[in-house]
Scaffold this active site. Sequence first.
Site: not given
Ligand code: BGC
Length: 759
Positions: A284
């Site tokens: 993530d």
């Molecule tokens: C979130 C994810 C997301 C990623 C990219 C993160 O902060 O937890 O769910 O896919 O950002 O935007």
Amino acid sequence: MKRLLLGLIIITSLQSTAQQSGDAKMKLYVDALMKKMTLDEKIGQLNLLTPGGGVATGAVVSKGVEEKIAKGQVGGLFGVIGEEKIRQAQELAVNNSRLKIPLLFGSDVIHGYKTTFPIPLGLSCSWDMPMIERSARLAATEATADGLNWAFSPMVDIARDPRWGRIAEGAGEDPYLGSQVAKAMVVGYQNGDLSKDNTLLACVKHFALYGAADGGRDYNTVDMSKVKMYNDYLPPYKAAVDAGVGSIMSSFNTIDNIPATGNRWLLTDLLRKQWGFKGMVVSDYTSVNEMIDHGLGDLQAVSALSLKAGLDMDMVGEGFLTTLKKSLGEGKVTQKEIDDACRRILEAKYKLGLFTDPFKYCNKERAAKEILSDEQKHAAREFATKSFVLLKNNQGTLPLKKSGTIALIGPLANNKANMLGTWAVSGNRDLSIPVFDGMKNAGIKEVNILYAKGANISDDTLFAKKVNVFGTRIDIDKRSALEMMDEAVAVAKQSDVIVAVVGEASEMSGESASRSSITIPQNQKKLLKELKKMGKPLVLVIMSGRPLDLNWEMENADALLFVYHGGQEVGNAIADVLYGDVNPSGKLTNSFPRNVGQIPVYYNHLKTGRPQATDKFEKFRSNYLDVENSPLIPFGYGLSYSSFSYSDIKLSAASLNTTGKIKATVTVTNTGNYDGEEVVQLYTRDMVGSIARPVQELKGFQKIMFKKGESKEVSFTIGVEDLGFYNSDLKFVTEPGEFKLFIGGNSKDVKETTFKLVK
Ligand code: BGC
């Protein structure tokens, strides 16, 4: 029959031979490519960047992206939106980098792409798996027409804590329903063939257990027994893997005190060895770097830890890019570990057909035709109507009469800024249809609609500032609360019925949007209390990204339609339902608590040693002094304009053995005055087990249309595999003994019978 079977066997074996030869070809291709790659180029593939411009969900956005692409230091990008921009970035990779390796282009395609559908939690309330699959199919069609090849979806985190803002992105509290939704979404996105130009790589997230953060506070610690993980929290991720999901995103939280992104048990032992996952794993947003704050070491240490754990791609943080070479030199990671990660990313690109045509998703004509098409718009309206849950309807308050004066009141009644819901990063708020417009669009001449805002979403400027990070969602009116209220009361005085549209702003849920109180804001409640005093029929339409504490609302409203955040067509969809052109059929996928102190409250909890006999307080029983144990509204609950009766359950036998099946049948009758759909739900209870077992578990459901007055037999077939669970050795077992079986229209109001599982 035999011939048919033989035919099927031949087809299946032909398919698996084709698959094998496909895999062999892919291996040859990737082997040859990797032979040409330098160590730096291999590490470059593990790097996922965002140049900013989209919605950055962390403090960092990537720098020097163009230069890095040309140097072969980037494997993929996200947050680049639009066919044109994606083409340009892809051109940089295939024209300027030495080996011309195309990039992956990802995005948070969460509930639709440009056409925004209801938030996932709302969609889950439809209990309509073909529809949910279609929502992902349509989203993939739009996103790929705009150049994208990778969706950071579905989010399948089981969530039983409505304080957690990201509950909005999942399918609620139940592992069985969650697994069905996970499968439907993956199939919708990938459609069994990634080489097509209208399918994309799905990415199931957040692996794992992200929804169980302590106190419902986002990014907080998760601590859970393995038995609970296996039985309750892991099934949806596993269902996505079984459905062939191409990629997985690791979560921010710890599991057994080790952050998921660096957790080898999770990413290798469980995911790859036990579940046989063959795709790629991405971190993530800066979750590799965040292990420094978790206290696991410096950037070099946590990057090495992640790679060794089984992580393939590093989102934004560039720990892999900047430290892995050094770690290899110092013997802290191996060449094989880098090669394996690189191979998985190249394989994803191969499966997508990017090596054959890096620009296959960049097609202006398709973009013009397929994005925001009428088909998408109609679907958004239909999906919204199916996601709404009717929680109360006294004496047929709804549907509204198609004549008279309606007072449409509330901060969300005529508001474009909050209709799409959280995580609509590519949606356009200006396209959304507010309720006021939807009601007018219905074009009913005999209806007069008067509107007043009545209150702000919140009067708290500090709170509003926190919610408004991505743009104004809480707009504090220049008029005083009293002036707005007076206007609302004056409007209501002239009406036959009051429809109040209240609730949460879209960014009061979603990422980093936890709340410790889950009521609608107090100033809105004040407005409702004032309206209630007028003694006119009071219809509440509540928008929210999470289950709310609805004590006052359930007691005082004449009718209550809970719509979560319904996406761009929400106003039209609400009009469809309020006027009775569509009969609501949604059912809650979370139990709604009586108060925050009850959380977590979920229907499939374990049996305790001191259960309550009734829902009344008893000394030395597991209960509270000040609130009942049961939720305010049970899982699976939702009304229709019609009503349904259930006969007693008939079983095909009194027992089944370990190779057999048992069929449970009820007759369901539409006893009301409207045609309508009912979600018939089947639950079981394992009476005696080697470990404590839940009081109730959903094992099946069917959404069925009944004409008014119509009766249908509804049957479920239960096999031994439906009765199994993970025991304390984490083995999936089925244990003979007595079971209860329940069928009904929600988890509480059920018919009941028993059967035995024998050896
Ligand atoms: C979130 C994810 C997301 C990623 C990219 C993160 O902060 O937890 O769910 O896919 O950002 O935007």
